[in-house]
Design a protein around this motif. Structure first.
Motif, PDB file in Angstrom:
ATOM      1  N   ASP A  88      37.819   7.205  11.114  1.00 23.14           N
ATOM      2  CA  ASP A  88      39.141   6.585  11.012  1.00 23.14           C
ATOM      3  C   ASP A  88      39.041   5.164  10.487  1.00 23.14           C
ATOM      4  OD1 ASP A  88      40.730   8.756  11.995  1.00 23.14           O
ATOM      5  OD2 ASP A  88      39.969   8.312  14.001  1.00 23.14           O
ATOM      6  N   ARG A  89      38.019   4.446  10.886  1.00 23.05           N
ATOM      7  CA  ARG A  89      37.877   3.058  10.442  1.00 23.05           C
ATOM      8  C   ARG A  89      37.520   2.991   8.953  1.00 23.05           C
ATOM      9  NH1 ARG A  89      36.170   3.842  15.566  1.00 23.05           N
ATOM     10  NH2 ARG A  89      37.292   2.593  17.131  1.00 23.05           N
ATOM     11  N   LEU A  90      36.902   4.045   8.442  1.00 23.62           N
ATOM     12  CA  LEU A  90      36.615   4.111   7.012  1.00 23.62           C
ATOM     13  C   LEU A  90      37.891   4.395   6.223  1.00 23.62           C
ATOM     14  CD1 LEU A  90      33.279   6.162   6.973  1.00 23.62           C
ATOM     15  CD2 LEU A  90      33.560   3.697   6.664  1.00 23.62           C
ATOM     16  N   ARG A  91      38.638   5.413   6.637  1.00 22.32           N
ATOM     17  CA  ARG A  91      39.811   5.781   5.836  1.00 22.32           C
ATOM     18  C   ARG A  91      40.947   4.769   5.964  1.00 22.32           C
ATOM     19  NH1 ARG A  91      42.855  11.050   8.283  1.00 22.32           N
ATOM     20  NH2 ARG A  91      42.520  10.727  10.489  1.00 22.32           N
ATOM     21  N   PHE A  92      41.032   4.083   7.111  1.00 22.52           N
ATOM     22  CA  PHE A  92      42.073   3.073   7.269  1.00 22.52           C
ATOM     23  C   PHE A  92      41.618   1.693   6.787  1.00 22.52           C
ATOM     24  CE2 PHE A  92      43.538   5.935  10.915  1.00 22.52           C
ATOM     25  CZ  PHE A  92      44.432   6.608  10.098  1.00 22.52           C
ATOM     26  N   GLY A  93      40.373   1.601   6.371  1.00 20.93           N
ATOM     27  CA  GLY A  93      39.882   0.360   5.791  1.00 20.93           C
ATOM     28  C   GLY A  93      39.721  -0.785   6.764  1.00 20.93           C
ATOM     29  N   GLY A  94      39.444  -0.472   8.018  1.00 19.48           N
ATOM     30  CA  GLY A  94      39.256  -1.535   8.997  1.00 19.48           C
ATOM     31  C   GLY A  94      39.490  -1.052  10.401  1.00 19.48           C
ATOM     32  N   PRO A  95      39.674  -1.976  11.327  1.00 22.44           N
ATOM     33  CA  PRO A  95      39.837  -1.596  12.730  1.00 22.44           C
ATOM     34  C   PRO A  95      41.122  -0.816  12.966  1.00 22.44           C
ATOM     35  CG  PRO A  95      40.285  -3.931  12.428  1.00 22.44           C
ATOM     36  CD  PRO A  95      39.725  -3.440  11.142  1.00 22.44           C
ATOM     37  N   THR A  96      41.097   0.006  14.000  1.00 26.16           N
ATOM     38  CA  THR A  96      42.268   0.783  14.385  1.00 26.16           C
ATOM     39  C   THR A  96      43.146  -0.028  15.336  1.00 26.16           C
ATOM     40  OG1 THR A  96      41.216   1.727  16.343  1.00 26.16           O
ATOM     41  CG2 THR A  96      40.871   2.882  14.241  1.00 26.16           C
ATOM     42  N   SER A  97      44.317   0.499  15.627  1.00 28.43           N
ATOM     43  CA  SER A  97      45.213  -0.188  16.564  1.00 28.43           C
ATOM     44  C   SER A  97      44.606  -0.239  17.963  1.00 28.43           C
ATOM     45  CB  SER A  97      46.581   0.503  16.598  1.00 28.43           C
ATOM     46  OG  SER A  97      46.450   1.884  16.855  1.00 28.43           O
ATOM     47  N   ARG A  98      43.779   0.739  18.304  1.00 30.44           N
ATOM     48  CA  ARG A  98      43.085   0.671  19.600  1.00 30.44           C
ATOM     49  C   ARG A  98      42.114  -0.509  19.609  1.00 30.44           C
ATOM     50  NH1 ARG A  98      41.748   2.903  24.237  1.00 30.44           N
ATOM     51  NH2 ARG A  98      43.303   4.546  24.006  1.00 30.44           N
ATOM     52  N   ASP A  99      41.426  -0.705  18.503  1.00 28.65           N
ATOM     53  CA  ASP A  99      40.483  -1.828  18.419  1.00 28.65           C
ATOM     54  C   ASP A  99      41.205  -3.162  18.603  1.00 28.65           C
ATOM     55  OD1 ASP A  99      38.387  -0.056  17.805  1.00 28.65           O
ATOM     56  OD2 ASP A  99      38.765  -0.208  15.659  1.00 28.65           O
ATOM     57  N   THR A 100      42.343  -3.322  17.894  1.00 31.53           N
ATOM     58  CA  THR A 100      42.998  -4.629  17.855  1.00 31.53           C
ATOM     59  C   THR A 100      43.981  -4.870  18.994  1.00 31.53           C
ATOM     60  OG1 THR A 100      44.702  -3.739  16.380  1.00 31.53           O
ATOM     61  CG2 THR A 100      42.785  -4.766  15.349  1.00 31.53           C
ATOM     62  N   CYS A 101      44.632  -3.810  19.452  1.00 33.84           N
ATOM     63  CA  CYS A 101      45.713  -3.996  20.443  1.00 33.84           C
ATOM     64  C   CYS A 101      45.341  -3.556  21.855  1.00 33.84           C
ATOM     65  CB  CYS A 101      46.965  -3.238  19.994  1.00 33.84           C
ATOM     66  SG  CYS A 101      47.708  -3.900  18.499  1.00 33.84           S
ATOM     67  N   ILE A 102      44.185  -2.925  22.008  1.00 37.90           N
ATOM     68  CA  ILE A 102      43.767  -2.507  23.352  1.00 37.90           C
ATOM     69  C   ILE A 102      42.420  -3.138  23.687  1.00 37.90           C
ATOM     70  CG2 ILE A 102      43.188  -0.556  24.844  1.00 37.90           C
ATOM     71  CD1 ILE A 102      45.122   1.156  23.178  1.00 37.90           C
ATOM     72  N   ASP A 103      41.368  -2.727  22.970  1.00 39.61           N
ATOM     73  CA  ASP A 103      40.028  -3.201  23.323  1.00 39.61           C
ATOM     74  C   ASP A 103      39.889  -4.715  23.153  1.00 39.61           C
ATOM     75  OD1 ASP A 103      39.426  -0.562  23.810  1.00 39.61           O
ATOM     76  OD2 ASP A 103      38.421  -0.233  21.883  1.00 39.61           O
ATOM     77  N   ALA A 104      40.372  -5.237  22.016  1.00 41.62           N
ATOM     78  CA  ALA A 104      40.231  -6.678  21.773  1.00 41.62           C
ATOM     79  C   ALA A 104      41.063  -7.493  22.756  1.00 41.62           C
ATOM     80  CB  ALA A 104      40.640  -7.011  20.341  1.00 41.62           C
ATOM     81  N   ILE A 105      42.241  -6.988  23.108  1.00 41.43           N
ATOM     82  CA  ILE A 105      43.103  -7.722  24.043  1.00 41.43           C
ATOM     83  C   ILE A 105      42.484  -7.734  25.433  1.00 41.43           C
ATOM     84  CG2 ILE A 105      45.397  -7.837  25.082  1.00 41.43           C
ATOM     85  CD1 ILE A 105      45.226  -8.435  22.049  1.00 41.43           C
ATOM     86  N   ARG A 106      41.935  -6.603  25.844  1.00 40.23           N
ATOM     87  CA  ARG A 106      41.299  -6.561  27.171  1.00 40.23           C
ATOM     88  C   ARG A 106      40.070  -7.455  27.233  1.00 40.23           C
ATOM     89  NH1 ARG A 106      42.061  -0.055  28.291  1.00 40.23           N
ATOM     90  NH2 ARG A 106      44.101  -0.225  29.317  1.00 40.23           N
ATOM     91  N   ALA A 107      39.348  -7.553  26.111  1.00 41.04           N
ATOM     92  CA  ALA A 107      38.181  -8.439  26.082  1.00 41.04           C
ATOM     93  C   ALA A 107      38.607  -9.907  26.107  1.00 41.04           C
ATOM     94  CB  ALA A 107      37.354  -8.153  24.834  1.00 41.04           C
ATOM     95  N   ARG A 108      39.702 -10.212  25.420  1.00 46.69           N
ATOM     96  CA  ARG A 108      40.168 -11.600  25.331  1.00 46.69           C
ATOM     97  C   ARG A 108      40.895 -12.045  26.592  1.00 46.69           C
ATOM     98  NH1 ARG A 108      44.523 -13.622  20.748  1.00 46.69           N
ATOM     99  NH2 ARG A 108      44.767 -15.765  21.499  1.00 46.69           N
ATOM    100  N   PHE A 109      41.609 -11.113  27.208  1.00 49.97           N
ATOM    101  CA  PHE A 109      42.388 -11.433  28.406  1.00 49.97           C
ATOM    102  C   PHE A 109      41.985 -10.485  29.540  1.00 49.97           C
ATOM    103  CE2 PHE A 109      45.019 -12.429  24.697  1.00 49.97           C
ATOM    104  CZ  PHE A 109      45.319 -13.763  24.926  1.00 49.97           C
ATOM    105  N   PRO A 110      40.801 -10.663  30.101  1.00 49.35           N
ATOM    106  CA  PRO A 110      40.356  -9.753  31.163  1.00 49.35           C
ATOM    107  C   PRO A 110      41.242  -9.865  32.404  1.00 49.35           C
ATOM    108  CG  PRO A 110      38.890 -11.645  30.995  1.00 49.35           C
ATOM    109  CD  PRO A 110      39.825 -11.727  29.826  1.00 49.35           C
TER     110      PRO A 110
END
Length: 201
Positions: A171-193
């Motif tokens: 999915d990251r290949l065909r969408f050309g980058g991170p998915t919405s899970r990467d940016t709106c779930i995993d990254a947010i939880r890492a930034r705001f534990p």
């Protein structure tokens, strides 16, 4: 049109939209767990697979979400659910687009639905599509608002988490980058534990 030619046209249409990226063994395992083979679903539902391929090519049903490395056309198990709810494939587009007040938005969402790329939701319906958009916008707004309660942000992320699958590397290949899970779930939880809860004594 012979079955082999139909399948080839579907492969070509899929690659026009998604690009030509290899599927790894891990991608195949993920897709096999999340989706079903088109021919197997048609057999269970008493439908002709070639007729369904024609509907996909004609823009009446969504394209497969993935092509497994063995060539299998992988579709959601509820592929026919929206058409059934709408009263038939012929009525699906009008039923689907009517869920948006703005006709242009409804048409854009219909085109996105037909692409087969709504692999970002466990269940693809107008309601879940709209809710995902609302949640991602709300998460962005909460991050930008220094007064937004942390509990509110975590609740939004948790709700989005329940709507979205895990995704796979393909999915990251065909969408050309991170998915919405990467940016709106995993990254947010890492930034705001979440604050750690004190242990009970």
């Amino acid at each position: 049109m012979p079955e082999k030619e139909l399948k080839q046209r579907l492969v070509e249409r899929f690659r026009e939209i998604n690009g030509d990226h290899p599927m790894t063994a891990a991608d195949d395992a993920y897709v096999s767990a999340q989706f079903v083979v088109l021919e197997e679903l048609c057999a269970v539902r008493g439908r002709d697979a070639d007729a369904v391929r024609r509907l996909m090519l004609d823009g009446s049903l969504p394209l497969p979400g993935y092509l497994r490395s063995d060539g299998a056309e992988m579709v959601p198990a509820d592929l026919f659910a929206l058409a059934d709810e709408a009263g038939g494939v012929d009525l699906l587009e009008a039923w689907f687009t009517a869920h948006w007040a703005d006709p242009a938005t409804g048409k854009a969402e219909w085109d996105a639905y037909l692409s087969g790329q709504y692999v970002c939701l466990h269940a693809v319906t107008p309601a879940t599509i709209r809710r995902k958009d609302e949640l991602t916008a709300a998460i962005g707004a909460a991050i930008d608002d220094p007064d937004a309660p942390a509990a509110h942000l975590h609740a939004l992320v948790d709700e989005l988490d329940a709507l979205e699958p895990a995704f796979t590397a393909y999915d990251r290949l065909r969408f050309g980058g991170p998915t919405s899970r990467d940016t709106c779930i995993d990254a947010i939880r890492a930034r705001f534990p979440r604050p750690e809860r004190p242990e009970r004594r």
